[in-house]
Write an enzyme that holds these catalytic residues in place. Structure first.
Site, PDB file in Angstrom:
ATOM      1  N   SER A   1       0.839  -1.193   0.000  1.00 11.57           N
ATOM      2  CA  SER A   1       0.000   0.000   0.000  1.00 11.57           C
ATOM      3  C   SER A   1       0.876   1.247   0.000  1.00 11.57           C
ATOM      4  CB  SER A   1      -0.906   0.016   1.232  1.00 11.57           C
ATOM      5  OG  SER A   1      -1.556   1.264   1.370  1.00 11.57           O
TER       6      SER A   1
ATOM      7  N   TYR B   1      -2.117  -0.471  10.158  1.00 15.86           N
ATOM      8  CA  TYR B   1      -2.254  -0.918   8.775  1.00 15.86           C
ATOM      9  C   TYR B   1      -1.034  -0.505   7.961  1.00 15.86           C
ATOM     10  CZ  TYR B   1      -3.932  -1.228   3.973  1.00 15.86           C
ATOM     11  OH  TYR B   1      -4.050  -1.521   2.632  1.00 15.86           O
TER      12      TYR B   1
END
Length: 311
Positions: free
Chosen positions: A182, A195
């Site tokens: 990501s 995350y």
């Protein structure tokens, strides 16, 4: 004193110019190298985790379109069977489904058994868990369980699937592993702290693994997408900067052949470059901007949830 400051400014601009020029040459080289790579020549089967929605499903469809048989791994068997049928009917390839909850730690013996006799050429580690919405580390409801599941899925899942598939690839001396990370790992991302940290592991793990197994004929690619219109994304409507999963995957597949790390989508590369350029000027400013944006998004999300509860 003024001349010294001017000289420092000119030097900084020159250094930045060299960095930009180097990045451009690197981008051209990677594009040329990737264009000659054929994923379908790495093996008969492609294994995709998190394959029933979003980027994972788009990867399964794109690889099936190339003629590869696909193994779909996700949590819900009914969804797996539906997607598998769609792919068989559309692309006329073989499919195999494995139901597995990547927040558990006892799933890999079964996965290894199910994959043991397959000529696996491609592994796409896509399955992942994100924060339900931006929030501070201690304020997220049920954070102990949420963070445990996130680490188990995003970190252990990637590493364990490589342990399952990589030995066969090394024996055959061919294969490609695509780990979906990501952009949050490549930029300041407060209020998505855990995350982003798990995706930073994916990035570091992928780059070092690529170096270790390059001589064995294995390509390892880490994708670091920005906003894609998936269920776990803050982006809800497709746009130039937030593509659909299908559009993103078609772009990302063009970069897989050179290994290493890539956003996989040019507008995301521009966005990341802009963020890094702003960080070069003031990292504090970037953290402030991102934090304020996340706080506003959290406020909107809380209002939506309150309205949903009342209705």
């Amino acid at each position: 004193m003024l001349r010294v400051l001017e000289a420092i400014g000119v030097l900084a601009l020159c250094i930045k110019g060299v960095v930009i020029f180097g990045a451009l040459l690197k981008w051209i080289y990677k594009g040329v190298k990737a264009s000659s790579f054929r994923l379908e020549e790495t093996g008969r089967w492609a294994v995709i985790t998190g394959a029933t929605d979003g980027i994972g499903k788009a990867f399964a469809e794109a690889l099936a379109e190339k003629g590869m048989d696909v193994v779909l791994i996700s949590r819900t068997m009914s969804k797996l069977e539906t997607v598998a049928k769609e792919i068989r009917d559309e692309y006329h390839v073989n499919t195999k489904v494995i139901a597995a909850d990547f927040t558990a730690d006892d799933i890999y013996d079964n996965i290894r058994k199910e994959l043991s006799d397959l000529d696996i050429g491609v592994l796409v580690n896509n399955v992942g868990i994100a924060h339900p919405y931006p929030d501070r580390f201690l304020d997220l409801p049920g954070h102990d369980r949420v963070f445990r599941d996130m680490v188990q899925c995003n970190v252990t899942g990637v590493m364990a699937m490589c342990l399952v598939v990589l030995p066969g690839m090394c024996e055959r001396r061919r294969g490609a592993i695509v780990n979906v990370g990501s952009m949050s790992a490549e930029m300041p991302n407060p209020m998505f702290t855990v995350y982003a940290a798990t995706k930073a592991f994916v990035s570091k793990f992928s780059l070092d693994l690529a170096s270790e197994y390059k001589r064995d004929g294995i390509t390892v690619q880490c994708l670091t997408p920005g906003f894609v219109t998936t269920k776990i994304s803050m982006a809800r409507e497709p746009s130039w900067m937030a593509p659909t999963p299908e559009r993103y995957v078609q772009s990302a597949l063009k970069s897989v052949g050179y290994g290493g790390k890539s956003t996989g989508y040019f507008p995301h590369s521009l966005m990341l470059f802009s963020i890094h350029a702003l960080q070069f000027i003031s990292s504090t400013l970037v953290y402030w901007i991102v934090t304020r944006s996340m706080e506003k998004f959290r406020t909107r999300e809380m209002k939506k949830r309150e309205i949903a509860i009342k209705t």
